[in-house]
Design an enzyme around this catalytic site. Sequence first.
Site, PDB file in Angstrom:
ATOM      1  N   CYS A  86      -4.692   2.286  -3.751  1.00  0.00           N
ATOM      2  CA  CYS A  86      -3.444   2.807  -3.170  1.00  0.00           C
ATOM      3  C   CYS A  86      -2.293   1.823  -3.329  1.00  0.00           C
ATOM      4  O   CYS A  86      -1.446   1.695  -2.440  1.00  0.00           O
ATOM      5  CB  CYS A  86      -3.606   3.151  -1.693  1.00  0.00           C
ATOM      6  SG  CYS A  86      -4.847   4.362  -1.379  1.00  0.00           S
TER       7      CYS A  86
ATOM      8  N   GLN B 295      -4.320  -5.165   7.199  1.00  0.00           N
ATOM      9  CA  GLN B 295      -5.287  -6.096   6.589  1.00  0.00           C
ATOM     10  C   GLN B 295      -5.214  -7.497   7.177  1.00  0.00           C
ATOM     11  O   GLN B 295      -5.689  -8.453   6.563  1.00  0.00           O
ATOM     12  CB  GLN B 295      -5.068  -6.154   5.069  1.00  0.00           C
ATOM     13  CG  GLN B 295      -5.278  -4.838   4.351  1.00  0.00           C
ATOM     14  CD  GLN B 295      -6.710  -4.301   4.436  1.00  0.00           C
ATOM     15  OE1 GLN B 295      -7.637  -4.993   4.870  1.00  0.00           O
ATOM     16  NE2 GLN B 295      -6.890  -3.046   4.050  1.00  0.00           N
TER      17      GLN B 295
ATOM     18  N   ASP C 147       3.148  -4.381   8.404  1.00  0.00           N
ATOM     19  CA  ASP C 147       1.926  -3.607   8.240  1.00  0.00           C
ATOM     20  C   ASP C 147       0.763  -4.596   8.348  1.00  0.00           C
ATOM     21  O   ASP C 147       0.504  -5.370   7.424  1.00  0.00           O
ATOM     22  CB  ASP C 147       1.958  -2.922   6.864  1.00  0.00           C
ATOM     23  CG  ASP C 147       0.624  -2.258   6.509  1.00  0.00           C
ATOM     24  OD1 ASP C 147      -0.366  -2.438   7.243  1.00  0.00           O
ATOM     25  OD2 ASP C 147       0.587  -1.552   5.481  1.00  0.00           O
TER      26      ASP C 147
ATOM     27  N   HIS D 299       0.873  -1.174   0.000  1.00  0.00           N
ATOM     28  CA  HIS D 299       0.000   0.000   0.000  1.00  0.00           C
ATOM     29  C   HIS D 299       0.915   1.230   0.000  1.00  0.00           C
ATOM     30  O   HIS D 299       2.011   1.193   0.556  1.00  0.00           O
ATOM     31  CB  HIS D 299      -0.821  -0.060   1.291  1.00  0.00           C
ATOM     32  CG  HIS D 299      -1.904   0.964   1.414  1.00  0.00           C
ATOM     33  ND1 HIS D 299      -1.655   2.256   1.784  1.00  0.00           N
ATOM     34  CD2 HIS D 299      -3.241   0.874   1.245  1.00  0.00           C
ATOM     35  CE1 HIS D 299      -2.805   2.915   1.840  1.00  0.00           C
ATOM     36  NE2 HIS D 299      -3.783   2.099   1.526  1.00  0.00           N
TER      37      HIS D 299
ATOM     38  N   LYS E 105     -10.295  -0.457  10.732  1.00  0.00           N
ATOM     39  CA  LYS E 105     -10.449  -1.656   9.908  1.00  0.00           C
ATOM     40  C   LYS E 105     -10.704  -2.880  10.785  1.00  0.00           C
ATOM     41  O   LYS E 105     -10.897  -3.986  10.281  1.00  0.00           O
ATOM     42  CB  LYS E 105      -9.190  -1.886   9.065  1.00  0.00           C
ATOM     43  CG  LYS E 105      -8.934  -0.769   8.050  1.00  0.00           C
ATOM     44  CD  LYS E 105      -7.748  -1.095   7.186  1.00  0.00           C
ATOM     45  CE  LYS E 105      -7.147   0.111   6.503  1.00  0.00           C
ATOM     46  NZ  LYS E 105      -7.873   0.527   5.293  1.00  0.00           N
TER      47      LYS E 105
HETATM   48  C1  LIG Z   1      -2.092  -2.695   3.776  1.00  0.00           C
HETATM   49  C2  LIG Z   1      -2.492  -1.330   4.213  1.00  0.00           C
HETATM   50  N1  LIG Z   1      -1.589  -0.527   4.799  1.00  0.00           N
HETATM   51  C3  LIG Z   1      -1.910   0.703   5.226  1.00  0.00           C
HETATM   52  C4  LIG Z   1      -3.166   1.214   5.084  1.00  0.00           C
HETATM   53  C5  LIG Z   1      -3.468   2.592   5.561  1.00  0.00           C
HETATM   54  O1  LIG Z   1      -4.347   2.581   6.622  1.00  0.00           O
HETATM   55  P1  LIG Z   1      -4.911   3.937   7.227  1.00  0.00           P
HETATM   56  O2  LIG Z   1      -5.504   4.672   6.071  1.00  0.00           O
HETATM   57  O3  LIG Z   1      -5.930   3.483   8.215  1.00  0.00           O
HETATM   58  O4  LIG Z   1      -3.782   4.657   7.855  1.00  0.00           O
HETATM   59  C6  LIG Z   1      -4.143   0.431   4.487  1.00  0.00           C
HETATM   60  C7  LIG Z   1      -5.497   0.963   4.290  1.00  0.00           C
HETATM   61  O5  LIG Z   1      -6.142   0.852   3.283  1.00  0.00           O
HETATM   62  C8  LIG Z   1      -3.797  -0.869   4.034  1.00  0.00           C
HETATM   63  O6  LIG Z   1      -4.695  -1.647   3.436  1.00  0.00           O
END
Ligand SMILES: Cc1ncc(COP(=O)(O)O)c(C=O)c1O
Lengths: 135, 397
Positions: free
Chosen positions: B355, B195, B192, B121, B218
Amino acid sequence: MRDAVQDEIIEQFGGLEWLDRYSLLISFGRELEPMDEKFRTEENSIGGCQSKAWVRAYEVDGRLMFNADSEAMITRGIISLLLKVVNNRSPREILDLDLYFLDEIGLKSNLSPARADGLASIIRRIRELAEGEVN
Amino acid sequence: MTDYSKDYSKDFPILEKEIYGKRLVYLDNAATSQKPDSVIRTLSEFYRSDNSNIHRGVHYLSEISSERYEKARAKVSDFIGADDPGEVTFTAGTTDSINQVACSLKPILEGNEVLISGVEHHSNIVPWQLAGAKLRAIPMDEDCNLLPDSIEITDRTKMIAISHASNVLGSVNPVKEITEIAKEHDVPVLVDAAQSIQHLPIDVRDIGCDFLAFSGHKMYAATGVGVLYTSERFSDIMPSRGGGGMIDRVTLERTTYLKPPLRFEAGTPHIAGAISIGAAIDYMQNIGMDHIRKREHEVYSYAREKLLGTDGVTVYGNTDLMCGSISFNLDEIHHYDTGLILDKLGIAVRTGHHCAQPLMRTLGTEGTVRASFALYNTKEDADRLLEGMEKVRMMYA
Ligand SMILES: Cc1ncc(COP(=O)(O)O)c(C=O)c1O
């Protein structure tokens, strides 16, 4: 001010269920003349759309003609309707146009800048291009 | 045999909603999950009866808020298997957590290299670039699965930052294998878990990572709050931001900082949000993370099999362990067109690049349709999605 082209579109969409409206949009999208690859440039592209879109204008005898395209069929459909309305008018006329048909055929929500199809950006670009030609 | 058919959607008030006259099928959980009644009640009751700033007041309410906030921290610590609640910092979310690490370690990262994967992401790409690091991706096979055996670590590799599960493909990355390799070279690993935290039991000791980042929203909690786990080993890194609540002693010449976690929590945190994460953990633990994993797996595999069995559909990614997201495209139909018609049928999916533009480039597409599942989704939801796609296909035929 009512406008014959827009009224005709409104009549075509009038009374249709949403599914049929979208089917109609799709068929308008299919009819739209694809933009020549050579015009699909960075300069003609519209930002902020989830599907890429391009708009260009050219002048014929003091009237503006637009050529636009998108990767998404529904966006192409909306573009096709838009072009029917704005094409072959003077720049001044285009700037004075009230695009009421979008609301009346239930596409108003597509106009919100939050919508990913970038319809609002496409209209903004059409106006900018017309503005550039007003003298 | 365990019964996986229980309907958890009853716990989520918003799921009773009708959209365009049809029962909402919410399949955009990777963007944000819906909230159970217990979490919504926790949030509103906090503001109704306990609201106060924390760690500051001498008064009664402040003591209660501080206690509830710290209790939420302990719950998170326990939930992810940390050694000590001191390793758990509340942040604004995954993006904020990763930015904080990148910013703290900037002096080490600048001009050096961070290893990531090709499915990341943007939140696990851009912070490292802002810190001045060069990015290199761990090689993948044709299904976009990482190949830990081909990891190449050099003297300049100062961090490995990997998503636990892909927000696009749903594939779970071999984070444990990666931390084992990283340890041989003494390179820290950030995972990270945006997910995975809501889908899989997670144990940071078992994974062996130094940092773990995830978002509250999430995992059935509030927006604007998240977690950064920082292993004890990194407890003395410089905080990335300064302010109230994180200092030991301030003079105009020199300031000394508290120990973690307060060291990393400058300013008033999202107190209610942190407490909502505690409530969300309670909700999930009541069901049981193992149960959640198995139940979701049933629904997820069902949906995936059906999609794979449908002609004219390209499904992206493929590996043994998957959760959450499924990405696909209908042949010859733009993802946006698919998403728009599904929306009108009351089915919420996301379309676009999610993203993850580098991954889109690898997949050779501008975007995908993504259906992402949560514990309340059912096989019936998957069926509605497939019926919806049939309708889309008819309309574009
Ligand atoms: C794998 C991953 N990392 C980071 C993020 C970013 O999360 P946040 O927008 O809650 O900071 C997301 C959110 O879509 C994600 O799917």
